[in-house]
Design an enzyme around this catalytic site. Structure first.
Site, PDB file in Angstrom:
ATOM      1  N   SER A  67       0.820  -1.217   0.000  1.00 23.28           N
ATOM      2  CA  SER A  67       0.000   0.000   0.000  1.00 23.28           C
ATOM      3  C   SER A  67       0.854   1.266   0.000  1.00 23.28           C
ATOM      4  CB  SER A  67      -0.913   0.025   1.225  1.00 23.28           C
ATOM      5  OG  SER A  67      -1.692  -1.149   1.288  1.00 23.28           O
TER       6      SER A  67
HETATM    7  N1  SAH Z   1      -0.712  -4.994   4.007  1.00 23.36           N
HETATM    8  C1  SAH Z   1      -0.020  -5.309   2.776  1.00 23.36           C
HETATM    9  C2  SAH Z   1      -0.846  -4.966   1.558  1.00 23.36           C
HETATM   10  C3  SAH Z   1      -1.236  -6.222   0.883  1.00 23.36           C
HETATM   11  S1  SAH Z   1      -2.385  -6.130  -0.449  1.00 23.36           S
HETATM   12  C4  SAH Z   1       1.356  -4.678   2.743  1.00 23.36           C
HETATM   13  O1  SAH Z   1       1.687  -3.906   3.656  1.00 23.36           O
HETATM   14  O2  SAH Z   1       2.136  -4.982   1.837  1.00 23.36           O
HETATM   15  C5  SAH Z   1      -3.665  -7.161   0.196  1.00 23.36           C
HETATM   16  C6  SAH Z   1      -3.279  -8.564   0.570  1.00 23.36           C
HETATM   17  O3  SAH Z   1      -4.475  -9.209   1.048  1.00 23.36           O
HETATM   18  C7  SAH Z   1      -2.804  -9.437  -0.585  1.00 23.36           C
HETATM   19  O4  SAH Z   1      -1.542  -9.945  -0.272  1.00 23.36           O
HETATM   20  C8  SAH Z   1      -3.850 -10.541  -0.688  1.00 23.36           C
HETATM   21  O5  SAH Z   1      -3.313 -11.789  -1.056  1.00 23.36           O
HETATM   22  C9  SAH Z   1      -4.395 -10.564   0.725  1.00 23.36           C
HETATM   23  N2  SAH Z   1      -5.741 -11.142   0.880  1.00 23.36           N
HETATM   24  C10 SAH Z   1      -6.819 -10.983   0.089  1.00 23.36           C
HETATM   25  N3  SAH Z   1      -7.871 -11.656   0.599  1.00 23.36           N
HETATM   26  C11 SAH Z   1      -7.425 -12.268   1.728  1.00 23.36           C
HETATM   27  C12 SAH Z   1      -8.053 -13.117   2.694  1.00 23.36           C
HETATM   28  N4  SAH Z   1      -9.332 -13.478   2.616  1.00 23.36           N
HETATM   29  N5  SAH Z   1      -7.308 -13.563   3.712  1.00 23.36           N
HETATM   30  C13 SAH Z   1      -5.993 -13.200   3.828  1.00 23.36           C
HETATM   31  N6  SAH Z   1      -5.361 -12.408   2.948  1.00 23.36           N
HETATM   32  C14 SAH Z   1      -6.073 -11.933   1.915  1.00 23.36           C
END
Ligand code: SAH
Length: 219
Positions: A67
């Protein structure tokens, strides 16, 4: 970049905090200290190193994103964590947000859908010396009931509605921060658990990858 070509990440990080965060109204000292401490360059793909402190989200593996720094800071601020807090993150991704949370809270639990991302993030946080983060590969839309209740829950993927199972895993006074809306655009929401129920607040428009799973997008 300095004239010799080697990036000065510490300087870029300070500039990011001043220009992208403080100038836009992020004031929580704990959040600013965390954003000053965590080396974002350790969480991006090698191809994006020159943009490690850019004012934007960046692509990571598995079609996901790390993000925008401002979004990480604002969402963390909305959680109002203390050094005693236990916090749950849904969507570990690169692990950057988890590292920021781990600088402030006592215990961080983080759930990622993709095993590859979870393993990479766990390794990064270990290398950086964090010892208060617990990882899990699962459908985080259902939360982590064995570890509940949480003082804060942060969802870093966009949900079609407020995930009810997550609300139920909040302590009284606990806060859930989650982007809610369509697959492309969402509104950042905060749900606070009170003695008698839940209060919902709406913040600003945002754009996250889809939350998958039972309380997320099914396809
Ligand atoms: N917080 C992260 C941003 C990741 S983007 C950072 O700091 O880099 C969102 C993430 O959510 C992705 O990696 C995706 O695989 C994960 N995601 C999506 N649905 C999910 C779920 N139901 N359970 C766990 N992770 C999930």
């Amino acid at each position: 970049m300095d004239p010799g070509g080697a990036p000065n990440y510490a300087q870029e990080r300070e500039r990011m905090v001043a220009e992208q965060l403080e100038r836009r109204g992020v004031h929580d000292p704990a959040v600013l200290a965390a954003m000053r401490r965590v080396p974002r360059e350790r969480f991006v793909l090698p191809a994006y190193l020159p943009q490690a402190y850019a004012d934007s989200a960046l692509a990571i593996d598995c079609g996901q994103t790390i993000s925008q720094p401002y979004m990480v800071a604002r969402m963390t601020e909305l959680l109002e964590l203390t050094p005693d807090s236990r916090v749950l993150e849904i969507g570990t991704g690169s692990g950057y947000q988890a590292a920021i949370l781990a600088c402030i809270a006592k215990e961080v639990y983080t759930i990622e859908w993709y095993l590859k991302l979870m393993l990479q993030a766990a390794q990064r946080l270990e290398e950086l010396g964090f010892t208060n983060v617990t990882f899990r590969c699962a459908d985080g839309s259902l939360g982590w009931s064995e570890k509940a209740p949480f003082d804060g829950i942060i969802v870093t993927a966009g949900a079609p509605q407020v995930p009810r199972k997550l609300c139920q895993q909040l302590a009284v006074g606990g806060k859930l921060v989650v982007p809610v809306g369509g697959p492309l655009d969402q509104t950042l929401m905060r749900v606070i658990r009170t003695e008698s129920g839940f209060e919902e607040e709406e913040y600003f428009g945002c754009r996250f990858v889809k939350l998958r799973g039972e309380e997320g997008w099914r396809q």
